[in-house]
Structure formats: structure tokens, C-alpha cells
Design an enzyme around this catalytic site. Structure first.
Site, short mmCIF file in Angstrom:
data_model
loop_
_atom_site.label_atom_id
_atom_site.label_comp_id
_atom_site.label_asym_id
_atom_site.label_seq_id
_atom_site.Cartn_x
_atom_site.Cartn_y
_atom_site.Cartn_z
N PRO A 116 -20.88 -37.75 39.35
CA PRO A 116 -20.47 -37.63 37.93
C PRO A 116 -21.31 -36.70 37.07
O PRO A 116 -22.06 -37.14 36.18
CB PRO A 116 -20.55 -39.08 37.45
CG PRO A 116 -21.61 -39.70 38.29
CD PRO A 116 -21.46 -39.06 39.64
N CYS A 117 -21.14 -35.39 37.29
CA CYS A 117 -21.85 -34.42 36.46
C CYS A 117 -21.35 -34.43 35.02
O CYS A 117 -22.05 -33.92 34.13
CB CYS A 117 -21.74 -33.03 37.07
SG CYS A 117 -20.06 -32.48 37.38
N HIS A 118 -20.17 -35.00 34.78
CA HIS A 118 -19.67 -35.09 33.40
C HIS A 118 -20.53 -36.02 32.55
O HIS A 118 -20.43 -36.00 31.32
CB HIS A 118 -18.21 -35.56 33.39
CG HIS A 118 -17.99 -36.89 34.04
ND1 HIS A 118 -17.86 -37.03 35.41
CD2 HIS A 118 -17.87 -38.14 33.53
CE1 HIS A 118 -17.66 -38.30 35.70
NE2 HIS A 118 -17.68 -39.01 34.58
#
Length: 222
Positions: free
Chosen positions: A189-191
Site C-alpha cells: 500500500p504505497c497509497h
């Protein structure tokens, strides 16, 4: 409700993408997504127009903007085979349905390719809790701690500004660059990584998608 991310063993290979991966397109609430994988292992998830996606291997001919890329395609790169119902596709779609229901779900089997530094950054993204965000500096401190406890991970990264006792601004920028090249958007989850003031910056899949994903997870947005 439990978060839909579970830590599990991820197969990592410190090389670039192999030539014999397969690809498939699926539909999500945030637009079409191209998957890449082989057998039951998922190695890539990219939205359409995703920055840093392997355009050559995915066959995005419209992305080829220079003679250099055209030459690279001819000599070194082959387009991955398109499939529809491979095990990695089915398992990813099953995971996606659970994610959309905000239900607990193990990630599909992942096999990621990259340098040891990048692999450390990407797997560290799973440390960010559901519904929360970290700044790039906070993530960099976690990565720095892991590298400090395993110095061998830095041996193939001579250009990274790394000091065992210092998490420098240049090191933070190196971490941020690796985050931008994350090959498994949403699953890793780079968001959930934001700017120092909480601003939603630097998402290769597009800021609108980043906002939608964080809203779905119940994160507090500034």
C-alpha cells in the site's frame, strides 16, 4: 472489522522482471488494472497510465516516446503473454473482492523483483496499518532500521546515501523514489505514504486514485 492486509512470506528476487511473465487486465472501481505474474504468484499491478509501469513488457506501444525505447524493445524486451484465468489472476480478483468489502483477507502469493534496497522499501509498506498514513520520513526510518540490522542489504546499493546512524534527507528521497516504483500498487500500500504535511503527493497511479483508496480505508485526509 479486521484490516484486509496480512503479513505473509513474500518471495523476492533481486533482479529485474523476467521475460516469461504473463499479463491480464481486470476491472476495478478505480479503473482498469494490468496484472503480471506466473502460475499462482502475482508480481505486478498497474493502473492504466501508471507511471513507472513496465510499458515495454506490457505492450503499451503508445508509451514508447523515444528511439532509445524502441531500440530496447527490439533487442532486449518481449511483450508478456496475455492470459485470462491463470491462478494468479483468480487469486488476485478474490483478494480484491474482500478488499472492497473491507474484510480480512490474506494477500495472494507475491513474487517481487528488484534491488535489495527496493525490496526492503516495498515490503515495509505492509507495516502501515489499515486506515492510517505515514510520511515518507516515517517510512524511511523503518527502512533505515531494517537496513541497520541487516547491512548486507546495502551492499548492492553503493549510490544510496546510507549511514548506519543517520537517516539523511537524501536517504528519505531514495526511499520515496523506491515507493514511486512499487510494482504492486494497492497490495503493497504505497497509497498510504503522504508528504510531510500530510499532502497527498507522489502516487504513480494518480492522486485521484490515491484519495479514493484512502477514503475507502477510512483514513483521515487533510
Amino acid at each position: 472489522m479486521m484490516p484486509p492486509y496480512s503479513q505473509h512470506d513474500i518471495l523476492t528476487t533481486p533482479t529485474s522482471f523476467p521475460t516469461k511473465l504473463q499479463k491480464a487486465m481486470i476491472t476495478t472501481p478505480w479503473g482498469n488494472v494490468w496484472l503480471a505474474g506466473l502460475e499462482d504468484s502475482l508480481s505486478g499491478w498497474w493502473f492504466e497510465n501508471h507511471r513507472h509501469a513496465p510499458a515495454l513488457q506490457l505492450g503499451w506501444v503508445g508509451e514508447l516516446q523515444s528511439n532509445r525505447l524502441e531500440k530496447k524493445k527490439t533487442i532486449n524486451t518481449q511483450v508478456w503473454e496475455t492470459v485470462h484465468d491463470a491462478p494468479f489472476v483468480i487469486r488476485t480478483v478474490q483478494w480484491l473482492h474482500r478488499y472492497l468489502d473491507r474484510d480480512s483477507a490474506d494477500l495472494p502469493r507475491l513474487h517481487i523483483y528488484g534491488t535489495p534496497f527496493m525490496l526492503t522499501v516495498w515490503t515495509s509498506l505492509l507495516d502501515i496499518p489499515w486506515g492510517k498514513t505515514w510520511t515518507y520520513t516515517e517510512l524511511a526510518k523503518i527502512v533505515h532500521s531494517k537496513l541497520s540490522s541487516n547491512p548486507d542489504l546495502t551492499l548492492s546499493q553503493p549510490k544510496i546515501a546510507y549511514n548506519k546512524t543517520d537517516c539523511s534527507p537524501l536517504f528519505v528521497r531514495s526511499v520515496a523514489s523506491a515507493v514511486g516504483h512499487n510494482p504492486l500498487s494497492v497490495l503493497l500500500p504505497c497509497h498510504r505514504v503522504v508528504g510531510s504535511s500530510g499532502n497527498l503527493c507522489g502516487y504513480a497511479g494518480g492522486i485521484d486514485r490515491k484519495t479514493a483508496l484512502l477514503s475507502h480505508e477510512g483514513a483521515i485526509l487533510l
